[in-house]
Design a protein around this motif. Structure first.
Motif: not given
Ligand SMILES: Nc1ncnc2c1ncn2[C@@H]1O[C@H](COP(=O)(O)OP(=O)(O)OP(=O)(O)O)[C@@H](O)[C@H]1O
Ligand SMILES: Nc1ncnc2c1ncn2[C@@H]1O[C@H](COP(=O)(O)OP(=O)(O)OP(=O)(O)O)[C@@H](O)[C@H]1O
Ligand SMILES: Cc1ncc(C[n+]2csc(CCO)c2C)c(N)n1
Ligand SMILES: [Mg+2]
Ligand SMILES: [Mg+2]
Lengths: 302, 263, 270, 263, 270
Positions: C150, E60, E96, E172-173
């Motif tokens: 990402g 990730s 994400q 994820d974030e």
């Protein structure tokens, strides 16, 4: 040299042999004609092209021409080679139909626009058979003979000038029973030459010469059917065997009468009026118009 | 590396089975057909065996090849025109809802009208030569290409268009940089349907008016009750369909980015 | 016809004027959503303006209006005095999502604006390579977006916007997906680029720290409908160093901005 | 509000022009046709004028309606089967590359083979009744549905599949929750092409063997050189295509989420 | 068959064991990319573990392996002692990117896991509404994803994962696209949820502050290929308050972690 565009109503078949013979022997050329012969995509398309001036002469079954003229299409039959189409009904020996009476209880394959079976009722009545006693199955034209071979139907109509010789050859082991419908009184106009009313006025002379050369070819073919056979086979991309085509040609020329005192193709008014009655009885037309609307013999005058 | 070797081997095995799949299935069908015809008591007049058909193809290969090349040419030419005009029409439909509303019914009607019935008109206006076949091949291929391209163009997210626009792209550039690439998978779907319909179109055209081509040969053969040649022609027509389809797939593999399958 | 003039000629920043701009979205359920409410703002050529504001307040909306990608509902926007009707050619955008084209390699994605502007690819390749190296993606020019993480994708999107050296750079949370250190590095690089190129930058961020560090002016937007609640000029010398974040002035600016935020009560408080 | 009223007015105007577009275009074409036929010196035996055709439809409306209902029923039944089996086949192709490799050529071949040439076999095995029409309507509609569905399924991003999988979805659920909805735009594209081909299939089936249906009526009319009735049948066949297409579009509007156009 | 037992019965955390896991990606150009290199990690039931690491280091990737969405190249992963071959039913993931289904409303997106697990929608509606309110999206249940801002979409994705109350929550974030204040609020809410529910959480973030505030253990990953460089237990009392960020212990933890980061030299330094 005058150009003449001739359009057949269908694909190659022995019936058209005489035209190729005329071409090969230079009969057209000798008459000052540059003739172009073309295969067709049905009578309707051919007639359409004729009245729009793209073709000069169309070769097609006479009944189709009568039916079209009745609808008001400005064309005329200028020569009728087959006053009686040599159509037959064939059956298997086990369940044979030698005469119309034998058809009682049988099933006949029928297609839209198919000559032999479109007038079956009239044919049966003529032979004193109740039309209701014969069953019909409607199907695509190409499926009729296969359906008969596979014994899905008992009877199918075929032409001596086209399919019969081939079927016989392909099924040598089977002795099909052949009932000649002409013998039992069926008179359906077959191979005819048709032109537009316009052409009739515009270039009678050219047409005349064509008919003359064409008739000469018929005479030649009657004398030597093999020559016509070989002529058409040469122009044919994937022809049937020589024997089969020869049979077709023989049947074709055999069914062309030579009228006493007239050129080949000359028409009796009665032939036309009878045919119109037949069409009427089959419900294809209403009240016929005067016979002269349908044909003219003027181009055949000496 | 061990993992690498293993992977290479796995890929090889897969490639082989995948390549073999179609021929094996075809052979299987042919075998069933070969055995089934006599078992079903079918005359070879109705349905010849594959062996008879293949022999006939071998014997008449020159004749068949000549006709096949005519049909192939008509197919490709009609298809090419359909591809170009189809994408063009799709663009107009995409950009103008009014055009879409107006033209779709017309296209559908054109698509649905039985072509064989138009024979008299076709012959009159296009003659008995190359034109009617080209026209029918084009006409049949056209519609699925239009529909699929419209679907493909509609699938693009507005954000992507904003991206190129923000860079000052004109609509033309946006089309070639973003719209077209992202519509390609769907477009190729339409082309694949289109090319097989183009073959049919060419064949129908040959039914209507022709003195050459596989459709002509097939009709000619079947009106002479030469069932074996008729089937031979049909098989070659089908093969033409398969081969052109495959060529298109090969082009697709090169032209379209193959995303990871989401199976 | 596009101007094939050398890169340096394009590099002065442009001015932006946002005059009484309102933006209303029509929602699918038939209702209207007032996203921006009479926003007024003038940005001088070469200024670095940061916008902070609660999620959903209309920052991205404002950016899309300035970029000429959506029509204003009322009011108008001028770039270099010219009303924005369509995207202005001197503008480069880093969107909130990376919007990489999946069928193009990293390098080809970066080259997209170059192709579109009709410039010669080879003139910009060295610059693209330098940018890629700067963002830590030196070996990835030939890879595809689906093969990136990402944060890597976001860095490629930044390179794509920077390669054109736009007169007005619009950035929507460009560093959101980056780890603390990569982010610090990129912030420093962005400052350096801006100082040397002199373009105008409109920078949306969620990090007050980022805003204060980078900007000449920090705008704080109110929760939806977006208005400009605070317009604070940041008077810290350039170039600023990352260490200066702990300076008193820096902390003071941050506290003020936080204060405005908190006063508006973004979420429900327990 | 002023803005609202303005918008409502704009939407109304747009709705009216869009609804009027197709009829207006149709009328335009009919007018050109009506005027053009005599101008081109065409006999109505080749091409009747629309007015003649309409009058004929009015006169024979009962006859035509009876035949049309037969064709419509065949079309819908064949199409329904094609839709169900087409999506099923697409799924198998999507999940198994081997199946795809094996089956595609066969499908293409089936698609390309000239159906009318199969008449003898069709008559032999399916008889003269409903079956051959159903079969041909099905067969023609099948292929574009398969292709479009496969394209639609392939368009889905792996991340979306991972999303439902991470929630413990089985393949069945993933299909209905994510794959199918996201494939719908493409699938409907295939269905639209499919339904117009289903009409053709039914008509061809009626050419092959029938005593009713518009195809039969058209063939019958043209064999008797009744061009007007032949064209009347064709027009109604085309109308059937348009109407079924429109119905499908109406369904699509309800079933598929209409994203903002990225024009 | 799925277990229709009441929600509370599912709510103990699960254990996770990552044993010598390597992950190699095959790239399109035929090369291999080593994303994770022999990672070993054991997570106790109910633990809150945060992972920080430079962009592209494999965070990730690790998450997708634990989620059972991609196969490990070597080694194995166990959840509650059972090897992960496919997604484990007790796991919930916040990816994400938001991955909202564009054809579903906000509420229907949140109900997706409920539908998939075959639970009754009406049992979970009140909870979903509470979550939406908590994340500041009370009025948006009937809106579509395309009508939301980036941060709003991310909040919906979080609600979707939380509605199932998973035994193992992988994030994820999750707060990457949120403004400072919304983020703080959501961090606090997440802590509260975790304390009351007691599930295991694996939390990827770019914010060291976030990691230290939330986690029992903070793992620092090395740049690609990802390895675990530091595994630091955070000994700060619960519940932690946002003000405690300025406490000495807090600052110390943060400095240590920053130090590890910096030692590895993420990007080129001037
Ligand atoms: N295309 C759209 N259609 C309808 N409403 C929209 C659209 N885009 C944004 N909105 C709405 O407009 C408001 C502002 O959205 P915008 O994306 O500008 O917010 P933002 O400040 O960028 O938020 P974030 O920080 O979360 O990205 C939001 O309430 C959102 O729901
Ligand atoms: N599907 C994939 N195919 C090939 N390579 C991949 C794929 N996904 C990730 N990678 C590579 O694996 C490495 C780790 O990626 P990953 O997404 O796990 O990083 P990350 O730690 O999550 O980074 P970020 O913080 O930027 O999200 C990267 O170098 C990336 O290029
Ligand atoms: C063996 C044989 N098969 C088909 C036809 C076809 N055909 C020729 S004219 C016509 C009427 C419609 O235009 C039709 C169907 C034929 N003549 N001879
Ligand atoms: Mg935003
Ligand atoms: Mg990541």
């Amino acid at each position: 040299q005058d150009t003449v565009n001739v359009r057949f109503s269908w694909k190659m078949k022995g019936e058209y042999g005489t035209y190729f013979l005329a071409q090969e022997k230079g009969l057209f050329k000798a008459a000052g004609l540059d003739v172009k012969l073309g295969e067709g995509a049905g009578a309707q398309a051919a007639l359409g092209a004729l009245i729009q001036g793209q073709e000069d002469i169309v070769v097609l079954p006479g009944v189709f021409a009568l039916s079209a003229i009745q609808k008001g299409i400005p064309v005329k039959i200028i020569a009728l080679y087959h006053p009686k189409t040599p159509v037959t009904l064939i059956t298997y020996p086990e369940k044979a139909a030698k005469t119309p009476k034998d058809l009682v209880g049988m099933t006949v394959a029928h297609s839209v626009g198919e000559t032999g079976t479109s007038y079956l009722d009239a044919f049966l009545r003529l032979n004193k058979v109740d039309p209701a006693s014969v069953k019909r199955t409607l199907m695509n034209a190409q499926a009729r003979v296969p359906a008969f071979i596979q014994k899905q139907v008992d009877v199918v109509s075929v032409y001596q000038t086209n399919d019969l010789p081939i079927i016989r050859e392909q099924h040598k082991g089977t002795d099909f029973v052949v009932m000649d419908m002409v013998e039992f009184g069926l008179a359906v106009p077959g191979m005819a030459l048709v032109t537009s009313d316009q052409n009739l006025v515009k270039k009678p002379d050219v047409l005349k010469r064509f008919l003359k050369a064409s008739a000469a070819a018929v005479r030649d073919a009657k004398a030597d059917p093999m020559a016509a056979t070989q002529a058409i086979r040469k122009a044919w991309p994937s022809p049937p065997t020589e024997t089969a085509v020869l049979e077709q040609v023989k049947a074709t020329v055999g069914a062309i009468p030579v009228p006493a005192g007239h050129e080949i193709g000359w028409m009796e008014e009665k032939t036309i009026t009878d045919a119109l009655e037949l069409l009427k009885s089959a419900g294809e037309i209403d009240a016929p118009k005067p016979a002269a609307t349908y044909y003219t013999n003027v181009l055949l005058a000496p | 590396m061990d993992v690498r070797q293993q992977r290479r081997k796995r890929n090889l095995v897969r490639a082989i089975t995948e390549t073999a799949a179609a021929p094996v299935l075809a052979l299987l069908i042919l075998a069933v057909w070969q055995v089934g015809v006599p078992l079903a008591g079918l005359s070879d007049f109705i349905l010849p065996t594959p062996w008879q058909i293949l022999r006939r193809i071998a014997v008449d290969h020159q004749l068949i090849a000549t006709h096949a090349s005519v049909t192939l040419f008509e197919t490709l030419a009609g298809f090419a025109i359909a591809a170009v005009t189809g994408v063009g029409t799709a663009l107009m439909i995409f950009y103008s809802r009014l055009f879409e509303r107006a033209i779709y019914p017309l296209l559908v009607a054109l698509q649905t009208i039985p072509k064989v019935a138009l024979a008299p008109l076709l012959v009159l206006y296009l003659g008995y030569g190359f034109a009617p076949k080209l026209f029918l091949a084009f006409l049949l291929a056209f519609f699925p290409i239009v529909i699929a391209t419209v679907v493909g163009l509609n699938g693009l997210d507005k954000a992507m268009v904003n991206l190129t626009r923000s860079m000052g792209a004109n609509e033309w550039q946006t089309f070639f940089k973003v719209r077209l690439p992202s519509a390609l998978p769907s477009l190729f779907g339409g082309l694949k349907v289109g090319i097989s319909l183009a073959v049919i179109g060419a064949v129908i055209g040959e039914y209507v008016a022709a003195e050459k081509g596989l459709g002509y040969l097939q009709l000619q053969a079947s009106s002479q009750f030469d069932t074996t040649l008729s089937f031979a022609s049909m098989i070659v027509i089908a093969a033409l369909g398969v081969v052109t389809f495959w060529s298109l797939e090969a082009m697709e593999k090169r032209a379209v980015f193959q995303r990871e399958a989401a199976r | 016809m596009r101007d094939p003039a050398p890169a340096t000629a394009r590099l002065h920043g442009v001015s932006v004027a946002i005059e009484n701009v309102t933006k209303i979205y029509e929602l699918r359920d038939g209702s209207d959503l007032l996203a921006l409410d009479r926003v007024d703002l003038a940005i001088a050529p070469g200024a670095f303006v940061a916008i902070v504001g609660p999620s959903g307040c209309g920052k991205s909306t404002l950016l899309s209006l300035v970029a000429g990608l959506a029509p204003v509902s009322t009011g108008k926007i001028l770039i270099d005095g010219e009303e924005v009707k369509r995207p202005h050619e001197k503008v480069g955008v880093v969107f909130q999502t990376d919007l990489l084209l999946y069928w193009r390699t990293v390098m080809d994605n970066i080259m997209l604006p170059v192709e579109i502007k009709g410039w010669r690819r080879q003139d910009y390749l060295p610059k693209a390579e330098r940018l890629l190296e700067q963002v830590g993606l030196a070996g990835f020019a030939g890879k595809y977006p689906s093969e990136l993480s990402g944060g890597m994708r976001q860095r490629v999107a930044i390179c794509r916007a920077l390669v054109q050296e736009p007169g007005l750079l619009l950035m929507d949370e460009p560093f959101g997906a980056l780890d603390a250190l990569t982010r610090e590095q990129m912030i420093a690089d962005l400052q350096a680029m801006w100082l040397s190129v002199g373009n105008t930058v409109l920078f949306i961020t969620h990090s007050i720290e980022e805003a204060v560090f980078l900007a000449d002016r920090v705008l704080v937007m109110s929760p939806r409908p977006g208005r400009i609640d605070l317009d604070r000029t940041i008077d810290i010398e350039r170039p600023r160093s990352w260490r200066s974040r702990t300076d008193v002035t820096f902390i003071e600016y941050m506290s003020e901005i936080r204060g405005i935020f908190e006063a508006r009560g973004v979420l429900t408080k327990e």
